[in-house]
Design an enzyme around this catalytic site. Structure first.
Site, PDB file in Angstrom:
ATOM      1  N   ARG A 269       0.805  -1.227   0.000  1.00 40.54           N
ATOM      2  CA  ARG A 269       0.000   0.000   0.000  1.00 40.54           C
ATOM      3  C   ARG A 269       0.839   1.280   0.000  1.00 40.54           C
ATOM      4  NH1 ARG A 269      -2.777  -2.829   3.984  1.00 40.54           N
ATOM      5  NH2 ARG A 269      -4.403  -4.115   3.088  1.00 40.54           N
TER       6      ARG A 269
ATOM      7  N   LYS B 223       2.816  11.437 -10.922  1.00 42.48           N
ATOM      8  CA  LYS B 223       1.909  10.627 -11.725  1.00 42.48           C
ATOM      9  C   LYS B 223       2.617   9.326 -12.061  1.00 42.48           C
ATOM     10  CE  LYS B 223      -1.179  13.730 -14.244  1.00 42.48           C
ATOM     11  NZ  LYS B 223      -1.660  14.097 -15.591  1.00 42.48           N
TER      12      LYS B 223
ATOM     13  N   GLU C  21       8.047  18.481 -25.151  1.00 43.67           N
ATOM     14  CA  GLU C  21       7.594  18.870 -23.805  1.00 43.67           C
ATOM     15  C   GLU C  21       8.291  20.153 -23.351  1.00 43.67           C
ATOM     16  OE1 GLU C  21       5.142  17.315 -22.149  1.00 43.67           O
ATOM     17  OE2 GLU C  21       5.023  15.392 -23.210  1.00 43.67           O
TER      18      GLU C  21
ATOM     19  N   LYS D 128       7.153  22.662 -13.882  1.00 45.35           N
ATOM     20  CA  LYS D 128       6.400  21.474 -13.485  1.00 45.35           C
ATOM     21  C   LYS D 128       6.128  21.489 -11.987  1.00 45.35           C
ATOM     22  CE  LYS D 128       4.762  17.219 -14.163  1.00 45.35           C
ATOM     23  NZ  LYS D 128       5.065  16.021 -14.947  1.00 45.35           N
TER      24      LYS D 128
ATOM     25  N   GLU E 280      -4.465  17.149 -10.213  1.00 41.58           N
ATOM     26  CA  GLU E 280      -5.042  17.549 -11.497  1.00 41.58           C
ATOM     27  C   GLU E 280      -6.545  17.775 -11.411  1.00 41.58           C
ATOM     28  OE1 GLU E 280      -3.262  15.715 -14.981  1.00 41.58           O
ATOM     29  OE2 GLU E 280      -5.106  16.000 -16.089  1.00 41.58           O
TER      30      GLU E 280
ATOM     31  N   ARG F 146      -3.349  21.925 -13.170  1.00 45.35           N
ATOM     32  CA  ARG F 146      -2.362  20.954 -13.645  1.00 45.35           C
ATOM     33  C   ARG F 146      -2.691  20.462 -15.046  1.00 45.35           C
ATOM     34  NH1 ARG F 146       0.702  16.059 -10.378  1.00 45.35           N
ATOM     35  NH2 ARG F 146       1.801  15.233 -12.175  1.00 45.35           N
TER      36      ARG F 146
ATOM     37  N   ASN G 266      -1.329  19.272 -20.072  1.00 44.96           N
ATOM     38  CA  ASN G 266      -1.818  18.398 -21.146  1.00 44.96           C
ATOM     39  C   ASN G 266      -1.902  19.105 -22.494  1.00 44.96           C
ATOM     40  OD1 ASN G 266      -2.070  16.109 -19.529  1.00 44.96           O
ATOM     41  ND2 ASN G 266      -4.044  16.817 -18.752  1.00 44.96           N
TER      42      ASN G 266
ATOM     43  N   HIS H 117      -1.642  17.147 -25.585  1.00 44.74           N
ATOM     44  CA  HIS H 117      -1.775  15.744 -25.190  1.00 44.74           C
ATOM     45  C   HIS H 117      -3.124  15.125 -25.553  1.00 44.74           C
ATOM     46  CE1 HIS H 117       1.918  16.615 -23.159  1.00 44.74           C
ATOM     47  NE2 HIS H 117       1.996  15.411 -22.646  1.00 44.74           N
TER      48      HIS H 117
ATOM     49  N   HIS I 155      -2.216  11.959 -27.347  1.00 45.14           N
ATOM     50  CA  HIS I 155      -2.460  10.601 -26.856  1.00 45.14           C
ATOM     51  C   HIS I 155      -3.241   9.789 -27.877  1.00 45.14           C
ATOM     52  CE1 HIS I 155      -1.843  11.016 -22.215  1.00 45.14           C
ATOM     53  NE2 HIS I 155      -0.721  10.869 -22.876  1.00 45.14           N
TER      54      HIS I 155
ATOM     55  N   HIS J  15       5.725   9.340 -27.735  1.00 47.51           N
ATOM     56  CA  HIS J  15       4.950  10.321 -26.984  1.00 47.51           C
ATOM     57  C   HIS J  15       5.270  11.753 -27.416  1.00 47.51           C
ATOM     58  CE1 HIS J  15       2.698  11.892 -23.581  1.00 47.51           C
ATOM     59  NE2 HIS J  15       3.732  12.659 -23.284  1.00 47.51           N
TER      60      HIS J  15
END
Lengths: 368, 368
Positions: free
Chosen positions: B124, B146, B188, B232, B242, B246, B250, B253, B257, B269
């Site tokens: 956990r 992330k 990026e 960042k 997010e 945040r 994207n 993206h 994506h 990517h």
């Protein structure tokens, strides 16, 4: 109706206990603003439960405007695997679940833990609701946000902390719970009495039999469920991530998990915990922390619940020791035990010698 | 040496950028009290990186008193799967990792995301450290918590937010980075310039070529890495999970994506994000949010990085649309886009019509 609130810095949710509350879940979700942005719900359960309660729940949800899809998984601890979680992911993907969608777990600890883990990890975390159907899950697993699955080499090694947004407990569903599972759950009920709530312990002592639902009056059951939920909620509020006192809940679980794993889950969780509590009680007695009288009172409750107090000879001791070695309750190679000190109180002891454990395990095979 | 701090309510960690810092990681962990209770470390990487940097890192760690085991996974996005994470779990179990043990990711975004996800879900949640080896990972994936893996039907659908305890960036390792990956990462870098940091945008405009490491002076590289990390970190500090700003990250993206998935990851990517930025820029222009001059300046940077600006004909449009439909950036069935408004600023627009997207996609196949 009893409502036990559980407040954490980031989340606040209710544990609602009320006979025949299943048909009211849809409305309760709406009242709480759950699934407001997305009406999609994935209901995860297993065939038997869906047969008995599925339509009641689905009707309630669709009546409240939710779009429900249902996933039926095979029941049982041996299916608490990465493979089953993958099936939940697949259903979530097929149903186009969004970040603001909801998962609902209708089931016992296995369904609840897996669905909670899938919810914790789908799109990096979506909301979920626990509708526990087993006594074990009502008093323990559904509350507090521990989610996870088993690794082939150990129980609950994979998981996440992810709090449900609501725990919805309908005691009437216990009528379809198999007797063995009811008894097993009594182990956890007794546990709360030992480590936390002396009043609960006395309530159990005052109840003639603990082995079948029909011997327990509805108002006694409501009080048992409420006291257990309160105990669990209070402990979780003190220590959500188990950095300290939450470990108290592991009373009976150190050896218990070992037995459960070593038996390849033939001995169920509650039965294993019952044996684990008896053995931990013996360790506490050896160390002078706990009296023989207290030990006998604990033993009496375990017997009244028709739970085992000794390790079955079919479970080899070396397998238990091996399982203990890979159990996550080990810190720095030492064994951690929760030991009772008086009825309603327990303490965490971090440096129990493996020799003492082996000695107690050896005695543990003989009938108490 | 540059240290960019990232402070969140529950966690605080440093992003350290320093040429040749790999041999000092062990000491840095000790200084920060990481792995204090358990000296066990699981280092996850892939064969090529272990060959070049493994012994440097392992020596540093063992020299600081850690007990290191190493897991080598096959490189590449197509191995960012549940199956690879299972291998990390198996290694964690075999190595008896405890709650206070550490995982270290030595690699690009794939290794970092998977190791982070395994760390988030092993027992956990245990601590982990990012040692990014690709430019993409240095400026983006390694920072901000992330973590995740791909589902067969979509990228990063399974994951968790789990912050690293340290991000340890050695720009010298970029010397072994394939050129295509270096260029991809520039997408990026350019993104930060567009959405957040006009100074960075100008720094990139003032650099003659952006397509190969050797054309970029070490001090310029250090400033690029620092500015990206600062951007960042600032955005993550504002909005860890997010829920709001945040999402600015994207930019490029949404369609990116879709293209990446539709190409079955043959387009990487960064390349997909480059195309996605150009198309989002066109949408912004259509909506009157962003000028043609700004669009041309963005296009110029993308060209200087030798990145694609059009969708390759091999990627069918219906596959992109289908991938967009299962992308997690959809809320309530609408498409969410990040649109630039001026150099260094962008905004989140939630209700872009699918028709406009299809129109832009159609144009997107022709060379800009």
């Amino acid at each position: 109706m009893t409502i036990v609130p559980l407040a954490l810095p980031q989340y606040h949710y209710d544990i609602v206990i009320e006979p025949d509350c299943l048909p009211h879940l849809g409305g309760a979700l709406r009242e709480r603003g759950l699934g407001k942005k997305s009406p999609k719900v994935l209901l995860v359960s297993h065939p038997f439960l869906l047969h008995h309660y599925g339509s009641k729940l689905v009707d309630s949800l669709t009546g409240a405007g939710f779009v429900v899809s249902t996933l039926s998984l095979p029941p049982g601890e041996r299916f608490k695997t990465a493979n089953s979680v993958q099936k939940i992911y697949d259903a979530a993907q097929a149903h186009h679940l969004e970040r603001s969608s909801l998962m609902i777990a209708l089931g016992g600890g296995v369904i609840g833990d897996m669905t909670g883990f899938a919810a914790a990890t789908w799109l990096r975390g979506i909301d979920f609701v626990q509708v526990p159907t087993s006594l074990l899950s009502m008093v323990d697993a559904s509350i507090g946000g521990k989610t996870g699955i088993n690794h082939p080499k150990g129980k609950n090694l994979i998981g996440a902390f992810h709090q449900p947004r609501l725990v919805w407990i309908d005691p009437l569903v216990l009528q379809t719970l198999p007797g063995r599972e009811f008894r097993a759950a009594m182990a956890e009920v007794i546990k709360y009495g030992v480590i936390w709530d002396a009043e609960l312990f006395k309530l159990l002592e005052g109840t003639r039999r603990l082995d079948q639902l029909r011997y327990i009056a509805p108002e006694t059951l409501q009080e048992i469920l409420t006291r257990c939920a309160q105990a669990k909620a209070t402990i979780v509020m003190e220590d959500e991530k188990e950095k300290g006192r939450r470990a108290l809940l592991n009373f009976g679980h150190t050896i218990g998990h070992g037995i459960e794993t070593a038996s390849r889950y033939k001995i169920n969780h509650g039965e294993a915990v019952a044996i684990g509590m008896v053995l931990a009680s013996q360790i506490a007695q050896r160390m002078g922390l706990w009296t023989e009288d207290c030990h006998d009172r604990l033993l009496n409750l375990v017997h009244k619940a028709q739970l085992p107090t000794a390790i079955p000879p079919s479970v080899p001791m070396d397998a238990i020791c091996q399982a203990l070695g890979s159990d996550k309750k080990i810190e720095g190679g030492k064994l951690r035990f929760i030991l009772p000190t008086q009825i309603g109180q327990a303490t965490i002891v971090d440096d129990i010698s493996p020799d003492l454990v082996k000695e107690i395990l050896t005695i543990g095979y003989t009938k108490n």
